[in-house]
Motif scaffolding. Structure first.
Motif, PDB file in Angstrom:
ATOM      1  N   TYR A   2       0.732  -1.365  -0.088  1.00 38.15           N
ATOM      2  CA  TYR A   2      -0.088  -0.035   0.180  1.00 38.15           C
ATOM      3  C   TYR A   2       0.900   1.206   0.035  1.00 38.15           C
ATOM      4  N   SER A   3       2.236   1.185   0.450  1.00 41.32           N
ATOM      5  CA  SER A   3       2.894   2.126   0.300  1.00 41.32           C
ATOM      6  C   SER A   3       3.234   2.663  -1.084  1.00 41.32           C
ATOM      7  N   LYS A   4       3.477   1.655  -1.887  1.00 38.72           N
ATOM      8  CA  LYS A   4       3.631   1.746  -3.269  1.00 38.72           C
ATOM      9  C   LYS A   4       2.425   2.578  -3.967  1.00 38.72           C
TER      10      LYS A   4
ATOM     11  N   SER B  26       2.402   5.948  -3.029  1.00 37.06           N
ATOM     12  CA  SER B  26       3.104   6.840  -3.606  1.00 37.06           C
ATOM     13  C   SER B  26       2.896   7.363  -5.089  1.00 37.06           C
ATOM     14  N   THR B  27       2.162   6.219  -5.716  1.00 36.74           N
ATOM     15  CA  THR B  27       2.051   6.412  -6.971  1.00 36.74           C
ATOM     16  C   THR B  27       0.893   7.473  -7.083  1.00 36.74           C
TER      17      THR B  27
ATOM     18  N   MET C 284      -0.027   9.681  -4.990  1.00 33.06           N
ATOM     19  CA  MET C 284       0.252  11.198  -4.464  1.00 33.06           C
ATOM     20  C   MET C 284       1.097  11.756  -5.765  1.00 33.06           C
ATOM     21  N   LEU C 285       2.009  10.889  -6.247  1.00 31.94           N
ATOM     22  CA  LEU C 285       2.494  11.446  -7.567  1.00 31.94           C
ATOM     23  C   LEU C 285       1.473  11.910  -8.420  1.00 31.94           C
ATOM     24  N   ARG C 286       0.424  11.301  -8.945  1.00 31.21           N
ATOM     25  CA  ARG C 286      -0.686  11.415  -9.891  1.00 31.21           C
ATOM     26  C   ARG C 286      -1.266  12.795  -9.529  1.00 31.21           C
ATOM     27  N   LEU C 287      -1.561  12.832  -8.136  1.00 31.74           N
ATOM     28  CA  LEU C 287      -2.314  14.087  -7.660  1.00 31.74           C
ATOM     29  C   LEU C 287      -1.483  15.237  -7.748  1.00 31.74           C
ATOM     30  N   SER C 288      -0.115  15.078  -7.567  1.00 33.27           N
ATOM     31  CA  SER C 288       0.742  16.359  -7.378  1.00 33.27           C
ATOM     32  C   SER C 288       0.859  16.743  -9.045  1.00 33.27           C
ATOM     33  N   GLN C 289       0.836  15.591 -10.086  1.00 36.87           N
ATOM     34  CA  GLN C 289       0.853  16.019 -11.554  1.00 36.87           C
ATOM     35  C   GLN C 289      -0.519  16.900 -11.824  1.00 36.87           C
TER      36      GLN C 289
END
Length: 109
Positions: free
Chosen positions: A89-91, A94-95, A97-102
């Motif tokens: 679930y950490s992965k 992380s994925t 959160m990266l999408r949200l940031s983008q």
């Protein structure tokens, strides 16, 4: 459950906040007698003993008798199951959160 004859699921054992606090105290000390563990909680010896029994059934706590005293220590090996489960679930987070940031960057532009 793991392959070490656990009677109780590790996740069930750590679900209770009192048991998580017991694990933390045992992790910070090499070994603690029951009376010292009991002094750390606003409950009686019997209640603490029941929580320790749950942890012992899950393989998280080992005990030994020294005279009339029972001493407890942490066996952290079963926590690897929790660590492995959380790693997946950490992965995931992380994925995402990266999408949200983008997405946030795209909306700002």
């Amino acid at each position: 459950m793991g392959g070490n004859n656990q009677l109780r699921d590790v996740f069930d054992a750590i679900a209770d906040p009192t048991r998580r606090r017991l694990i933390r105290h045992l992790a910070e000390a090499e070994e603690l007698p029951l009376h010292e563990l009991t002094a750390l909680f606003p409950m009686g010896r019997t209640a603490v003993s029941k929580h320790l029994a749950v942890l012992k059934e899950a393989g998280l706590v080992l005990d030994r008798k020294v005279g009339r005293e029972t001493r407890y220590r942490l066996n952290a090996a079963p926590l690897r199951e929790v660590k492995d489960w959380l790693a997946f679930y950490s992965k995931f987070w992380s994925t995402n959160m990266l999408r949200l940031s983008q997405l946030m960057e795209e909306e700002e532009e």
